[in-house]
Design an enzyme around this catalytic site. Sequence first.
Site, PDB file in Angstrom:
ATOM      1  N   THR A  99       5.629   1.187   5.982  1.00  0.00           N
ATOM      2  CA  THR A  99       4.296   0.797   6.430  1.00  0.00           C
ATOM      3  C   THR A  99       3.756   1.835   7.391  1.00  0.00           C
ATOM      4  O   THR A  99       4.417   2.149   8.387  1.00  0.00           O
ATOM      5  CB  THR A  99       4.278  -0.584   7.129  1.00  0.00           C
ATOM      6  OG1 THR A  99       3.071  -0.671   7.881  1.00  0.00           O
ATOM      7  CG2 THR A  99       5.460  -0.835   8.040  1.00  0.00           C
ATOM      8  N   GLY A 155       5.347  -8.021   3.783  1.00  0.00           N
ATOM      9  CA  GLY A 155       5.205  -8.883   2.608  1.00  0.00           C
ATOM     10  C   GLY A 155       6.313  -8.623   1.598  1.00  0.00           C
ATOM     11  O   GLY A 155       6.975  -9.548   1.111  1.00  0.00           O
ATOM     12  N   THR A 156       6.526  -7.359   1.300  1.00  0.00           N
ATOM     13  CA  THR A 156       7.563  -6.964   0.341  1.00  0.00           C
ATOM     14  C   THR A 156       8.940  -7.447   0.808  1.00  0.00           C
ATOM     15  O   THR A 156       9.752  -7.918  -0.003  1.00  0.00           O
ATOM     16  CB  THR A 156       7.591  -5.428   0.222  1.00  0.00           C
ATOM     17  OG1 THR A 156       6.276  -4.974  -0.056  1.00  0.00           O
ATOM     18  CG2 THR A 156       8.546  -4.970  -0.854  1.00  0.00           C
ATOM     19  N   GLY A 160       6.499  -3.203   2.941  1.00  0.00           N
ATOM     20  CA  GLY A 160       6.271  -3.684   4.297  1.00  0.00           C
ATOM     21  C   GLY A 160       6.744  -5.112   4.496  1.00  0.00           C
ATOM     22  O   GLY A 160       7.655  -5.584   3.798  1.00  0.00           O
ATOM     23  N   ASP A 202       1.365   1.285   9.155  1.00  0.00           N
ATOM     24  CA  ASP A 202       0.913   0.529  10.328  1.00  0.00           C
ATOM     25  C   ASP A 202       2.008   0.470  11.402  1.00  0.00           C
ATOM     26  O   ASP A 202       1.739   0.116  12.539  1.00  0.00           O
ATOM     27  CB  ASP A 202       0.522  -0.902   9.931  1.00  0.00           C
ATOM     28  CG  ASP A 202      -0.759  -0.942   9.109  1.00  0.00           C
ATOM     29  OD1 ASP A 202      -1.351   0.130   8.905  1.00  0.00           O
ATOM     30  OD2 ASP A 202      -1.154  -2.039   8.661  1.00  0.00           O
ATOM     31  N   ARG A 212      -3.954  -2.955  10.368  1.00  0.00           N
ATOM     32  CA  ARG A 212      -4.478  -4.301  10.119  1.00  0.00           C
ATOM     33  C   ARG A 212      -4.371  -5.169  11.369  1.00  0.00           C
ATOM     34  O   ARG A 212      -5.366  -5.696  11.838  1.00  0.00           O
ATOM     35  CB  ARG A 212      -3.669  -4.889   8.975  1.00  0.00           C
ATOM     36  CG  ARG A 212      -4.325  -6.051   8.308  1.00  0.00           C
ATOM     37  CD  ARG A 212      -3.463  -6.555   7.185  1.00  0.00           C
ATOM     38  NE  ARG A 212      -3.802  -5.967   5.911  1.00  0.00           N
ATOM     39  CZ  ARG A 212      -2.911  -5.603   4.987  1.00  0.00           C
ATOM     40  NH1 ARG A 212      -1.627  -5.720   5.233  1.00  0.00           N
ATOM     41  NH2 ARG A 212      -3.297  -5.110   3.850  1.00  0.00           N
ATOM     42  N   GLY A 233       0.830  -1.210   0.000  1.00  0.00           N
ATOM     43  CA  GLY A 233       0.000   0.000   0.000  1.00  0.00           C
ATOM     44  C   GLY A 233       0.858   1.251   0.000  1.00  0.00           C
ATOM     45  O   GLY A 233       2.072   1.186   0.197  1.00  0.00           O
ATOM     46  N   ILE A 263      -5.128   9.585   4.549  1.00  0.00           N
ATOM     47  CA  ILE A 263      -4.006   9.633   5.486  1.00  0.00           C
ATOM     48  C   ILE A 263      -2.712   9.109   4.869  1.00  0.00           C
ATOM     49  O   ILE A 263      -1.632   9.641   5.093  1.00  0.00           O
ATOM     50  CB  ILE A 263      -4.380   8.849   6.763  1.00  0.00           C
ATOM     51  CG1 ILE A 263      -5.310   9.720   7.588  1.00  0.00           C
ATOM     52  CG2 ILE A 263      -3.171   8.429   7.570  1.00  0.00           C
ATOM     53  CD1 ILE A 263      -6.012   9.006   8.684  1.00  0.00           C
TER      54      ILE A 263
HETATM   55  N1  LIG Z   1       5.881 -14.356   1.879  1.00  0.00           N
HETATM   56  C1  LIG Z   1       6.095 -13.699   0.744  1.00  0.00           C
HETATM   57  N2  LIG Z   1       7.068 -14.110  -0.110  1.00  0.00           N
HETATM   58  C2  LIG Z   1       7.302 -13.441  -1.254  1.00  0.00           C
HETATM   59  N3  LIG Z   1       6.625 -12.331  -1.642  1.00  0.00           N
HETATM   60  C3  LIG Z   1       5.657 -11.874  -0.835  1.00  0.00           C
HETATM   61  C4  LIG Z   1       5.332 -12.530   0.388  1.00  0.00           C
HETATM   62  N4  LIG Z   1       4.324 -11.853   0.965  1.00  0.00           N
HETATM   63  C5  LIG Z   1       4.009 -10.840   0.127  1.00  0.00           C
HETATM   64  N5  LIG Z   1       4.808 -10.838  -0.943  1.00  0.00           N
HETATM   65  C6  LIG Z   1       4.764  -9.890  -2.065  1.00  0.00           C
HETATM   66  O1  LIG Z   1       5.150  -8.601  -1.570  1.00  0.00           O
HETATM   67  C7  LIG Z   1       4.359  -7.588  -2.162  1.00  0.00           C
HETATM   68  C8  LIG Z   1       3.754  -6.696  -1.119  1.00  0.00           C
HETATM   69  O2  LIG Z   1       3.104  -7.452  -0.103  1.00  0.00           O
HETATM   70  P1  LIG Z   1       1.900  -6.856   0.744  1.00  0.00           P
HETATM   71  O3  LIG Z   1       1.628  -7.774   1.850  1.00  0.00           O
HETATM   72  O4  LIG Z   1       0.774  -6.529  -0.171  1.00  0.00           O
HETATM   73  O5  LIG Z   1       2.404  -5.443   1.252  1.00  0.00           O
HETATM   74  P2  LIG Z   1       3.494  -5.034   2.329  1.00  0.00           P
HETATM   75  O6  LIG Z   1       4.823  -5.275   1.769  1.00  0.00           O
HETATM   76  O7  LIG Z   1       3.224  -3.590   2.544  1.00  0.00           O
HETATM   77  O8  LIG Z   1       3.222  -5.882   3.537  1.00  0.00           O
HETATM   78  C9  LIG Z   1       3.317  -8.276  -3.022  1.00  0.00           C
HETATM   79  O9  LIG Z   1       3.681  -8.100  -4.373  1.00  0.00           O
HETATM   80  C10 LIG Z   1       3.358  -9.710  -2.578  1.00  0.00           C
HETATM   81  O10 LIG Z   1       3.105 -10.599  -3.639  1.00  0.00           O
HETATM   82  O1  LIG Z   2      -6.629  -1.087   0.304  1.00  0.00           O
HETATM   83  P1  LIG Z   2      -5.232  -1.585   0.297  1.00  0.00           P
HETATM   84  O2  LIG Z   2      -4.382  -0.940  -0.704  1.00  0.00           O
HETATM   85  O3  LIG Z   2      -5.140  -3.070   0.239  1.00  0.00           O
HETATM   86  O4  LIG Z   2      -4.589  -1.155   1.681  1.00  0.00           O
HETATM   87  C1  LIG Z   2      -5.143  -1.420   2.929  1.00  0.00           C
HETATM   88  C2  LIG Z   2      -4.051  -1.751   3.905  1.00  0.00           C
HETATM   89  O5  LIG Z   2      -2.949  -0.872   3.823  1.00  0.00           O
HETATM   90  C3  LIG Z   2      -2.385  -0.667   5.105  1.00  0.00           C
HETATM   91  O6  LIG Z   2      -2.514   0.673   5.469  1.00  0.00           O
HETATM   92  C4  LIG Z   2      -0.922  -0.955   5.126  1.00  0.00           C
HETATM   93  O7  LIG Z   2      -0.692  -2.213   4.658  1.00  0.00           O
HETATM   94  P2  LIG Z   2       0.709  -2.578   3.974  1.00  0.00           P
HETATM   95  O8  LIG Z   2       1.766  -2.234   4.990  1.00  0.00           O
HETATM   96  O9  LIG Z   2       0.601  -4.040   3.700  1.00  0.00           O
HETATM   97  O10 LIG Z   2       0.836  -1.746   2.756  1.00  0.00           O
HETATM   98  C5  LIG Z   2      -3.217  -1.545   6.047  1.00  0.00           C
HETATM   99  O11 LIG Z   2      -3.416  -0.947   7.280  1.00  0.00           O
HETATM  100  C6  LIG Z   2      -4.490  -1.680   5.297  1.00  0.00           C
HETATM  101  O12 LIG Z   2      -5.192  -2.839   5.652  1.00  0.00           O
HETATM  102 MG   LIG Z   3       1.925  -5.891   5.187  1.00  0.00          MG
END
Ligand SMILES: Nc1ncnc2c1ncn2[C@@H]1O[C@H](COP(=O)(O)OP(=O)(O)O)[C@@H](O)[C@H]1O
Ligand SMILES: O=P(O)(O)OC[C@H]1O[C@](O)(COP(=O)(O)O)[C@@H](O)[C@@H]1O
Ligand SMILES: [Mg+2]
Length: 541
Positions: A311, A284-285, A282, A313, A358, A193, A466
């Site tokens: 993030t 996941g990334t 974040g 969060d 979240r 996000g 925000i």
């Molecule tokens: N366990 C994982 N292993 C590899 N790539 C991941 C994993 N979790 C998430 N990703 C990839 O990282 C990117 C961002 O993940 P996401 O959870 O949406 O956001 P954030 O990085 O903010 O937590 C996405 O493209 C997703 O496919």
């Molecule tokens: O509507 P989207 O883009 O999935 O984002 C919503 C999510 O983004 C966040 O602000 C931040 O999430 P990430 O750190 O995974 O980007 C969460 O609090 C919220 O659930």
């Molecule tokens: Mg995340």
Amino acid sequence: METLSQAITSTLSIPHSNNSSALVRSHGLSSLLLLRKPRSPANLSLISSRSSLTRASAVEHGSKSSASSIDLSDPDWKTKYEREFEERFSIPHITDVFPDAQAIRSTFCLKMRSPTEDFVGGYPSDEEWHGYINNNDRVLLKVISYSSPTSAGAECIDSDCSWVQQWIHRAGPREKIYFRPELVKAAIITCGGLCPGLNDVIRHIVITLEIYGVKNIVGIPFGYKGFSDKDLTEMPLSRKVVQNIHLSGGSLLGVSRGGPSVSEIVDSMEERGINMLFVLGGNGTHAGANAIHNECRKRKMKVAVVGVPKTIDNDILHMDKTFGFDTAVEEAQRAINSAYIEAHSAYHGIGIVKLMGRNSGFIAMQASLASGQVDICLIPEVPFNLHGPNGVLKHLKYLIETKGSAVICVAEGAGQNLLEKTNAKDASGNTILGDFGVHIQQETKKYFKEESMAVDVKYIDPTYMIRAVRANASDGILCTVLGQNAVHGAFAGYSGITVGIINTHYAYLPIPEVIAYPKSVDPNSRMWHRCLTSTGQPDFI
Ligand SMILES: Nc1ncnc2c1ncn2[C@@H]1O[C@H](COP(=O)(O)OP(=O)(O)O)[C@@H](O)[C@H]1O
Ligand SMILES: O=P(O)(O)OC[C@H]1O[C@](O)(COP(=O)(O)O)[C@@H](O)[C@@H]1O
Ligand SMILES: [Mg+2]
């Protein structure tokens, strides 16, 4: 040589954590000491689910052992603990895979080189520059020595709550670098996000790369998807392109969730000749970045993969805060203020504000605290009832009767147990949450109707406003330092690392350590207690 675990007589398993509520967990062994103030049952269940998450993520992300095994009856346990900690927080280096990799003198210097100048006649150097970081410099992860397990926030390993040194690697430019700038193709990617400050970080990565002498810098559009989608072309980046991007929010490169597999990403990096990858995102990334780093190592690619945690969060472990968080809190405060004005100006007005978060209620907690206008703050970490004698609604009625108006601030992840589960996931695999903001708004209206009391409920959901704003001044500076240090880390030959501010200093950490589980608000912390003293809310259980 005898390993530490072989040397152990009575074994202790200690999930590592900097979160004071997820500390030492007993596995029934007498010498394991969990020394912490008593927790509520709800908090205990939080701890055990978080602990299992730690192990699961450690396996999933291929990290080093996430549990420390020490024998507290061993007179030498502290030294062993410290050694084990150092190993866990060691940062992967290119020479781990390429022992013969040659370092050259750094091209990062105060004396500016003309951006058009090539490296004819050798690399420029500045004898006056003494600002390098020694590879052995360290930053302390824990700066409080608790004298008693009953001290607020105490994190204890043994019965004396002994202080144990936990050193992590200091970030910054090194005298020797492992990449020749003219052979570098650097790529920047933003995933997940939005978050205030993404453009500031991109800007400073580009500027710093150019100062090192890199000319081939590209942005990968729309997150990891940009590596596989043939319609998306990489964006050439330079100081000229990024000069003013920090003046607006969002990401110049775009963001996305989901995307291709790790091997597809690494195939694409090989094809494009990318040997430095800066990943802004974040948890996941970062899991993705770590997997890319491991895959590059497996393929014997000399690549540096460096993360910058993003993030709003604020759920990344060990760091004082992540960039954009302060801006988000500031902006959230504005929404709370509007809710207050609306509620205060109406007859029996109730203002409800839903903020992001979240799993972690940091924004809701901090914004409530900062505004001083919130009467009820609800976060995912603290269970509550809406109905019943101790429920939120009963208290709301009391507030209307005594004050005439009330403001409620809820984090999006709060009260999920009160909503119907959908099991829906987003493209990244994150659970799509039920809308608790809408739920509490409806329940409030219903409740007061049943109570035959007229109320005027105003609901504000400023979620995307925000996170779409530009970074404030302090976040802008944080982004600058993080972006610079990311480039320094890559040139120094580190990979699979991320950069963060820890006890006001900047440090490099191995990625698995910061994403083992999401950092969350400790319901026993003094900060949450401060929030409660500000709102004046009771326990809703
Ligand atoms: N366990 C994982 N292993 C590899 N790539 C991941 C994993 N979790 C998430 N990703 C990839 O990282 C990117 C961002 O993940 P996401 O959870 O949406 O956001 P954030 O990085 O903010 O937590 C996405 O493209 C997703 O496919
Ligand atoms: O509507 P989207 O883009 O999935 O984002 C919503 C999510 O983004 C966040 O602000 C931040 O999430 P990430 O750190 O995974 O980007 C969460 O609090 C919220 O659930
Ligand atoms: Mg995340």
